[in-house]
Design an enzyme around this catalytic site. Structure first.
Site, short mmCIF file in Angstrom:
data_model
loop_
_atom_site.label_atom_id
_atom_site.label_comp_id
_atom_site.label_asym_id
_atom_site.label_seq_id
_atom_site.Cartn_x
_atom_site.Cartn_y
_atom_site.Cartn_z
N HIS A 70 45.02 59.11 33.38
CA HIS A 70 44.43 57.89 33.94
C HIS A 70 43.51 57.18 32.96
O HIS A 70 43.22 56.00 33.12
CB HIS A 70 43.66 58.22 35.24
CG HIS A 70 42.37 58.93 35.03
ND1 HIS A 70 42.23 60.30 35.13
CD2 HIS A 70 41.14 58.46 34.73
CE1 HIS A 70 40.97 60.63 34.91
NE2 HIS A 70 40.29 59.54 34.66
N ASP A 100 48.19 64.20 35.89
CA ASP A 100 47.11 63.47 35.20
C ASP A 100 46.86 64.03 33.80
O ASP A 100 45.74 64.35 33.43
CB ASP A 100 45.83 63.49 36.03
CG ASP A 100 44.83 62.43 35.55
OD1 ASP A 100 45.25 61.51 34.82
OD2 ASP A 100 43.64 62.54 35.90
N SER A 170 36.34 62.67 31.66
CA SER A 170 37.75 62.88 32.03
C SER A 170 38.60 63.07 30.78
O SER A 170 38.52 62.29 29.83
CB SER A 170 38.27 61.68 32.83
OG SER A 170 37.63 61.58 34.07
#
Length: 323
Positions: A70, A100, A170
């Site tokens: 993402h 992801d 992330s």
């Protein structure tokens, strides 16, 4: 005549300590793990139509990095910055939106790849080290942030952690005390969920690395999140229900989103089995099934659903009736 050998009592007392020594022989302290890994972790800068998004990546093989999908999805340009190295443009060569995970290719780098572990060796309660670059706009990109925590649960396709994680981390590595990457930082649920943090097991990254290294370069996959942002649609709900029977809730959201459900009865939030956080499948669907207690009071009770996909958050609320 057979002679029976009896171990001295002192030796018997030493056996548990010897076993513990063997089990921890390859373990390090947090400082050692962080020192050995930080130089292999980079800031990711992904340019999109609405600006630049920052995240984290780490060197996982020769000239190949792993990050969260993402962070780089639907980007026009992606660059990385390792400590002691200048900014370098990279190319997206593999992506898996359901898990992801994305693979980035860097033209040239002297950065050491981090050793990759295996989810089968991960245990609930074990200590982990998380490295990332949160809030680059405030903290800068010169030094990574290191946090410590534990694995609180292992779920299908998901590692739940009790470790401080913030936006920008992330794609960063989650390391065991052996210095092996066991997960890739994925999402954080905040608000009423008290900061639940999740990582994708490293096995998904290893599979994508093999596919990316063996095949031709792949174009970036489209982002599973619509331009309007993350959304949640309740598609099915069992209501009314009787005490002692099962209730079911189904939602539609972005593929790969991490979602949590909270059912609040008169006595407080339900802890029923089946209400744990889940990951949306490739179609963006999740369903929860839980048993309504036999002593549940009649009434109409709220259901709260929260989803996270990287830095995006969405919430929705509904209710169901017990009678």
């Amino acid at each position: 005549m057979r002679l029976k050998w009896k171990a001295p009592a002192a030796l018997l007392l030493m056996i548990p300590a010897l076993l513990m020594l063997v089990l921890t022989a390859n373990s390090q302290d947090v400082e050692s793990v962080a020192t050995g890994a930080k130089l292999s972790v980079a800031v990711v800068l992904a340019q999109r139509g609405d600006g630049v998004v920052s995240g984290t990546a780490f060197m996982a093989a020769e000239r190949l990095l792993l990050t969260a999908e993402h962070v780089v999805a639907a980007s026009r340009r992606v660059a990385v910055k390792f400590p002691d190295y200048p900014v370098a443009d990279v190319q997206l060569v593999g992506s898996d939106s359901e898990n992801d995970v994305a693979v980035l290719s860097i033209p040239e780098s002297g950065v050491r790849p981090l050793p990759l572990g295996d989810i089968s060796q991960v245990r609930e309660g074990q200590r982990v080290v998380v490295i990332g670059f949160p809030r680059v706009d405030v903290l800068g990109a010169e030094a990574a942030t290191v946090t410590e925590g534990i694995v609180s649960a292992i779920r299908p396709g998901l590692i739940q952690m009790q470790a401080p994680v913030n936006p920008g981390s992330s794609g960063g590595p989650v390391l065991s005390l052996k210095g092996e990457v066991i997960g890739i930082v994925r999402a954080t649920l905040r608000g009423q969920q008290q900061g639940l943090n999740f990582a994708t097991p490293i096995n998904a990254g290893k599979s994508l690395l093999r596919a990316s290294a063996a095949g031709p370069l792949r174009p970036p996959s489209p982002s599973p999140v619509s331009p309007a942002g993350l959304s949640i649609e309740i598609t099915s709900l069992t209501s009314p229900v009787s005490p002692g029977s099962s209730a079911r809730l189904e939602i539609q959201t972005a593929a790969g989103a991490v979602c949590n459900i909270l059912v609040v009865y008169k006595a407080g939030p339900s802890q029923a089995r089946g209400l744990e956080p889940k990951v949306a499948d490739a179609r963006g669907q999740i369903s929860w099934v839980w048993r309504v207690g036999t002593n549940t009071s009649s009434g109409t009770w709220p259901i709260l659903v929260e989803c996270a996909f990287g830095n995006q958050r969405a919430e929705t609320q509904t209710e169901f009736t017990v009678r």
